[in-house]
Design a protein around this motif. Sequence first.
Motif, mmCIF file in Angstrom:
data_model
loop_
_atom_site.group_PDB
_atom_site.id
_atom_site.type_symbol
_atom_site.label_atom_id
_atom_site.label_comp_id
_atom_site.label_asym_id
_atom_site.label_seq_id
_atom_site.Cartn_x
_atom_site.Cartn_y
_atom_site.Cartn_z
ATOM 1 N N LEU A 178 0.895 -1.321 0.033
ATOM 2 C CA LEU A 178 -0.121 0.063 -0.007
ATOM 3 C C LEU A 178 0.800 1.062 -0.066
ATOM 4 C CD1 LEU A 178 -2.738 1.573 -0.007
ATOM 5 C CD2 LEU A 178 -2.596 1.184 2.752
ATOM 6 N N SER A 179 1.824 1.364 0.726
ATOM 7 C CA SER A 179 2.768 2.343 0.906
ATOM 8 C C SER A 179 3.496 2.521 -0.449
ATOM 9 C CB SER A 179 3.758 2.160 1.941
ATOM 10 O OG SER A 179 4.731 1.462 1.399
ATOM 11 N N LEU A 180 3.835 1.585 -1.100
ATOM 12 C CA LEU A 180 4.337 1.819 -2.526
ATOM 13 C C LEU A 180 3.339 2.762 -3.545
ATOM 14 C CD1 LEU A 180 6.551 -1.274 -3.079
ATOM 15 C CD2 LEU A 180 7.386 1.204 -2.340
ATOM 16 N N GLU A 181 2.103 2.025 -3.597
ATOM 17 C CA GLU A 181 1.211 2.439 -4.397
ATOM 18 C C GLU A 181 0.364 4.159 -4.021
ATOM 19 O OE1 GLU A 181 -2.548 0.227 -4.751
ATOM 20 O OE2 GLU A 181 -1.528 -1.671 -4.581
ATOM 21 N N LEU A 182 0.743 4.141 -2.780
ATOM 22 C CA LEU A 182 0.147 5.677 -2.344
ATOM 23 C C LEU A 182 1.578 6.600 -2.376
ATOM 24 C CD1 LEU A 182 -1.702 5.081 0.977
ATOM 25 C CD2 LEU A 182 -2.467 5.644 -1.172
ATOM 26 N N ALA A 183 2.717 6.235 -2.379
ATOM 27 C CA ALA A 183 3.893 6.878 -2.749
ATOM 28 C C ALA A 183 3.851 7.335 -4.147
ATOM 29 C CB ALA A 183 5.084 6.186 -2.414
ATOM 30 N N LYS A 184 3.543 6.450 -4.861
ATOM 31 C CA LYS A 184 3.598 6.792 -6.573
ATOM 32 C C LYS A 184 2.423 7.822 -6.860
ATOM 33 C CE LYS A 184 4.150 2.327 -7.625
ATOM 34 N NZ LYS A 184 4.161 0.991 -8.280
ATOM 35 N N LYS A 185 1.342 7.604 -6.287
ATOM 36 C CA LYS A 185 0.007 8.206 -6.461
ATOM 37 C C LYS A 185 0.104 9.848 -5.959
ATOM 38 C CE LYS A 185 -5.100 8.170 -6.237
ATOM 39 N NZ LYS A 185 -6.007 7.562 -5.929
ATOM 40 N N PHE A 186 0.849 10.022 -4.596
ATOM 41 C CA PHE A 186 0.878 11.315 -4.171
ATOM 42 C C PHE A 186 2.329 11.795 -4.184
ATOM 43 C CE2 PHE A 186 -3.127 9.170 -2.547
ATOM 44 C CZ PHE A 186 -4.131 9.997 -2.907
ATOM 45 N N HIS A 187 3.299 11.446 -4.803
ATOM 46 C CA HIS A 187 4.622 11.766 -4.996
ATOM 47 C C HIS A 187 5.106 11.856 -3.553
ATOM 48 C CE1 HIS A 187 3.908 13.594 -8.737
ATOM 49 N NE2 HIS A 187 2.759 14.014 -8.496
ATOM 50 N N GLY A 188 5.031 10.712 -2.951
ATOM 51 C CA GLY A 188 5.493 10.323 -1.506
ATOM 52 C C GLY A 188 6.752 9.898 -1.443
ATOM 53 N N GLU A 189 7.396 9.978 -0.202
ATOM 54 C CA GLU A 189 8.595 9.465 -0.007
ATOM 55 C C GLU A 189 8.491 8.767 1.516
ATOM 56 O OE1 GLU A 189 12.421 11.863 -0.554
ATOM 57 O OE2 GLU A 189 11.200 13.164 -2.475
#
Length: 306
Positions: free
Chosen positions: A18-29
């Motif tokens: 989930l963290s990888l998906e959300l990071a890609k979607k919201f420019h997360g680190e």
Amino acid sequence: MKKVLAIIGPTAVGKTALSLELAKKFHGEIISGDSMQVYRSLDIGTAKIMPAERENIPHYLIDIRNIDERYSVADFVKESRQLIDQISERGLPMIVGGTGFYLKALLYDMNLGGDHFEQSERVRNKWHEYALFHGQQALWNQLNAIDPAAAQKIPVANERRVVRALEVYERTGTLFSQQQITLKPRYDAFVVGLNTDRGKVYERINQRVDQMLSMGLVDEARRLYEAGGDQWQSGKGIGYRELFPFFKGQISKNTAVEKIKQDTRHYAKRQLTWFRHQLPVHWYDIIADFSVKNDIGIAVSEWLEK
């Protein structure tokens, strides 16, 4: 106020994916909230996400300490705050995994300075060890003798909160039941909690441990033990400490493995209880319903727009 997204939950419920998906979607680190993943060479037992698995998403606070070094919540908060300042300039800071206390100490303005925190840590460890040897009922009895008003509001099984009440009294001389503490939020945080049916959680934990064993957990733990790990903070992690008696010839390998599974299950239960009482968490079950991921994405998007 800077925004921080956190993803918490027990082992093997899908936090990493989930963290990888959300990071890609919201420019997360991603900042790891796990106090064991900081150690170099402890990869299998900590379920560390390896560089090849990170899908080009920046990850921090992984492999930053040698196995003979200490790592405290004060270290975590200091380093995470610096990273959040940097990441906020270009994207969304995300805290993934880890202990509830680490996350709360980061998200709220708690006093973790020097001797004050070291004393608190020593007191907490003392009472947790007391519970380990004498049981949670005996621990609760200690609190009931000192502060019955607090004891009546805290279940015997909520070891972490019983310990907290004992710690407050021992360190300040003030009864926990008489304390009124309001913590000031440090960030605008959105906490995503992943969980599912307890039976499924336990089943997935058992499967995760079996997978770790097939990947070479015993050899990794043996290297830690032979280097002196039973004397270090790094050797107190679940998945390592249970194998040390096996290496000493005191118990069988099967007994050690069952102890790893048991300790992991107990830890998951304690953590879930802690989160429900200590932090405002938005709970989701992506194991039972994979489509819930869409709901999470919508909720995070709405929060970011506020």
